[in-house]
Design an enzyme around this catalytic site. Structure first.
Site, short mmCIF file in Angstrom:
data_model
loop_
_atom_site.label_atom_id
_atom_site.label_comp_id
_atom_site.label_asym_id
_atom_site.label_seq_id
_atom_site.Cartn_x
_atom_site.Cartn_y
_atom_site.Cartn_z
N SER A 138 33.70 49.19 -22.79
CA SER A 138 33.34 48.35 -21.74
C SER A 138 32.84 49.38 -20.54
O SER A 138 33.34 50.39 -20.34
CB SER A 138 34.44 47.39 -21.16
N TYR A 151 43.06 47.14 -17.71
CA TYR A 151 41.95 47.04 -18.74
C TYR A 151 41.35 48.34 -18.47
O TYR A 151 40.95 48.75 -19.57
CB TYR A 151 41.39 45.80 -18.28
#
Length: 252
Positions: A138, A151
């Protein structure tokens, strides 16, 4: 790309929804043999019926499931490509308010699960002579942002692991690819992270064209279908409206 894809075989994790499901569909449309892996057996069964993929329900963080998965794939002829898409985010708390369980879940799914599956299948990938590992990370693994600490930490770790794997496996002719998407609209990602439909909708509010699961799956398909000596080390994919993690154009 060449017609050699007709003889290729991949395992795709996170296949019950979103980018994982879209990747299974994209590869099957190109003629690949695909093992579709996720925890939700009912959704995998529907995907198998629709695409002809081989559904194998499994939890990639569970050692017994991983061992069973390797045995199943081996008996069915093996793979030359491993596509690690399973992952996700939980919570958007600042570190001062971090939930330990959320952080542990994100690390287990994004990092430890990817490691366990990669470790288990590396002997098979090496033996093919032209193996490929693709990890979906990501842009959260490249640039930190407020409220994303957990995250960020998980995806930065997965990004680093991918880089180390590329260095370690080059001598075995195993190609290692990283695809790092920015804002992608899927039915579950933001909802699972925030736990509220209204809050999830705000993530995409005013963004005319966020990426879709199909957009990312098409990039994944292209990357693993390129001639094996071509290694797209790292692919960052964002919608045009997202010029950077900190700049997102919203209208209305």
């Amino acid at each position: 790309m060449t017609d050699e894809s007709q003889n290729r075989a991949a395992l795709v994790t996170g296949a019950s929804t979103g980018i994982g499901e879209a990747t299974v569909r994209a590869l099957r449309a190109q003629g690949w043999t695909v093992f579709a892996v996720a925890r939700r057996a009912d959704r995998l069964a529907a995907l198998q019926d629709a695409t002809g993929a081989i559904a194998v329900p499994a939890d990639i963080t569970a050692d017994d499931d991983v061992s069973r998965l390797v045995a199943h794939v081996t008996a069915a002829g093996g793979i030359d490509t491993l596509i690690n898409i399973a992952g996700g985010a939980r919570g958007a708390d600042r570190i001062a308010d971090a939930g330990t369980e959320d952080w542990e879940w994100m690390y287990q799914v994004n990092v430890v699960g990817t490691m366990k599956l990669t470790r288990a299948f590396l002997p098979m990938l090496r033996a093919t002579g032209e193996g490929t590992v693709l990890n979906l990370t990501s842009t959260a693994g490249l640039v930190a942002y407020e409220g994303g600490g957990g995250y960020n930490a998980a995806k930065f770790a997965q990004h680093a692991m991918t880089g180390a794997l590329r260095l370690e496996e080059a001598e075995h002719n195993v190609r290692v690819i990283e695809v790092a998407p920015g804002l992608v609209y899927t039915e579950e990602f933001a909802l699972n992270r925030l736990g509220d439909e209204a809050a999830a909708a705000k993530v995409y509010q005013g963004v005319e064209k966020p990426l879709t699961a199909d957009d990312v799956a098409d990039v994944v398909r292209y990357a693993v279908s390129a001639p094996h000596h071509v290694n797209l080390d790292q692919i960052v994919i964002r919608p045009v409206a997202q010029a950077a993690n900190h700049k997102l154009i919203r209208k209305g």
